[in-house]
Design an enzyme around this catalytic site. Sequence first.
Site, mmCIF file in Angstrom:
data_model
loop_
_atom_site.group_PDB
_atom_site.id
_atom_site.type_symbol
_atom_site.label_atom_id
_atom_site.label_comp_id
_atom_site.label_asym_id
_atom_site.label_seq_id
_atom_site.Cartn_x
_atom_site.Cartn_y
_atom_site.Cartn_z
ATOM 1 N N HIS A 1 0.874 -1.178 0.000
ATOM 2 C CA HIS A 1 0.000 0.000 0.000
ATOM 3 C C HIS A 1 0.916 1.235 0.000
ATOM 4 C CE1 HIS A 1 -4.312 1.370 1.060
ATOM 5 N NE2 HIS A 1 -3.626 2.451 0.722
ATOM 6 N N GLU B 1 -12.314 -0.597 -0.783
ATOM 7 C CA GLU B 1 -12.345 0.749 -0.188
ATOM 8 C C GLU B 1 -13.508 1.525 -0.773
ATOM 9 O OE1 GLU B 1 -8.840 3.281 -0.328
ATOM 10 O OE2 GLU B 1 -7.555 1.548 0.059
HETATM 11 C C1 BGP Z 1 -7.220 5.699 -1.576
HETATM 12 C C2 BGP Z 1 -6.108 5.108 -0.734
HETATM 13 C C3 BGP Z 1 -6.374 5.251 0.733
HETATM 14 C C4 BGP Z 1 -6.987 6.581 1.112
HETATM 15 C C5 BGP Z 1 -8.166 6.936 0.220
HETATM 16 C C6 BGP Z 1 -8.737 8.323 0.500
HETATM 17 O O1 BGP Z 1 -6.745 5.996 -2.835
HETATM 18 O O2 BGP Z 1 -5.903 3.755 -1.039
HETATM 19 O O3 BGP Z 1 -5.158 4.975 1.408
HETATM 20 O O4 BGP Z 1 -6.027 7.554 1.066
HETATM 21 O O5 BGP Z 1 -7.750 6.901 -1.122
HETATM 22 O O6 BGP Z 1 -9.518 8.815 -0.547
HETATM 23 P P1 BGP Z 1 -9.297 10.172 -1.335
HETATM 24 O O7 BGP Z 1 -8.548 9.807 -2.564
HETATM 25 O O8 BGP Z 1 -10.664 10.655 -1.614
HETATM 26 O O9 BGP Z 1 -8.500 11.128 -0.468
#
Ligand code: BGP
Length: 459
Positions: free
Chosen positions: A121, A362
Amino acid sequence: MDYPQFPKDFVFGTATAAFQIEGGWNEDGKGPSIWDTFTHEPGAVKTGDNAEVACNTYHDYQTDIDLMAQLGLNAYRFSIAWSRVLPQGKGQINTQGLDYYDRVVDALLAKHITPFVTLFHWDMPQALEDSIGGFAGRDCAYHFADYAEVMAKRLGDRVKNWITLNEPWEHACFGHLLGNHAPDHHNPWTYFRVAHHQLLGHGLALQRIRSISPDARVGTTLSMSPILPATNKPKDVQAALIGDQFFNGFFFDAIFKGRYPDPLWSRVRLVQPKVQPDDLRLISQPIDFLGLNYYSREFGRYAWYVPFLQFWSDGNMEFDHEQVIDGMPYTASGREIYPEGLYDCLLRITRDYNNPTIYITENGAAFTDVVENDRVHDPLRVMYLDGYMTAAQRAILAGVNLKGYFIWTLMDNFEWQEGYGKRFGLIHVDHQTQRRIIKDSGYWVREMIQHQTTNEFVR
Ligand code: BGP
């Protein structure tokens, strides 16, 4: 209240990433990662914060696991800090690092929470960045497979769900092309190398994990955003098509079809990485599941000159994701709240990529949360989750093979270049005291899980 409904055995979890929560950045033999380096550079993080302590999970993982159990979650996606286990990224193993993840896995299983382990990650060991440019170097893919082997050997008896990469597009684009993420490069020549070598690393790691742990289920996590033309002018429509291949198709086609998509691929001839004969076969070995990260849709617009993209797009495109659409709600990080986009992506993957098993690995949102009398009322997050989960339910009813949903994220954490400024958690964290407060959205999730009437879920 009606709650979104999911089939029996559906996986309800939250997702986190090591760098964003662990802290303990230089303890017990851990080597530095590119994110340690980046966050110590003045001005790199908007708020001036660093993640030396983050959510202190390295020391107090039990508190977080108890909270997950309290919310009724049955799965947890977390990542391993590569340089905690292999301080140099390869070679000497740091057993104290392995012991830590061992304890985390045991603590999860003791609460009947199924671990889903992400291997990369974004926190590349600094030593590999220094020696070979991280994934810009082809050898990195092989070091990644060796690291996967170390992890599978140590945890494979208890961890059955492995996610090789998290969002390879974001790491390549933000880290190596735009430079707003570690390792802070602005290099169109390495962008595609980093993308390709991550995918190769995925293929090699997948083989390695399966050879050690035959009953393992191995997948990878890609982000997908619908890329729409900002207007219906033919040039914008073309820009959106190329943009879609850049964000989405490049990774999805490689994994599921063993090829890179045209016209994008032929347009980037100047900056193409060396693809060796067996690479795409390795990359496209069948996966057990796809992890999908979904946040928002984007808009493509033709532009006469975009400095960092001119090499591969004839200099004729930009992406306009700042575009604000009248009447649409937005999150605190400026993302449009549009659950239909998730539905569209799920159906598209099912249609175009042969109906894979999918977990949403996510989805979630930052809002401006306020603590009042030890409570955090976050109705917008509840509305957000209800909307996206209902879209996911509809997608299942339309035939999508969706098996689980990991909310981003368990608790307010270190949000990369935003520092502690963006709060995405179901649990509020006071970063001075480490005190946790379950937000209303956390209670909503608990209720939603308790109110699953799976016997009534009709496919
Ligand atoms: C993803 C990541 C996460 C987190 C999330 C937040 O891309 O995998 O670690 O940071 O984004 O979302 P945003 O891109 O809306 O800030």
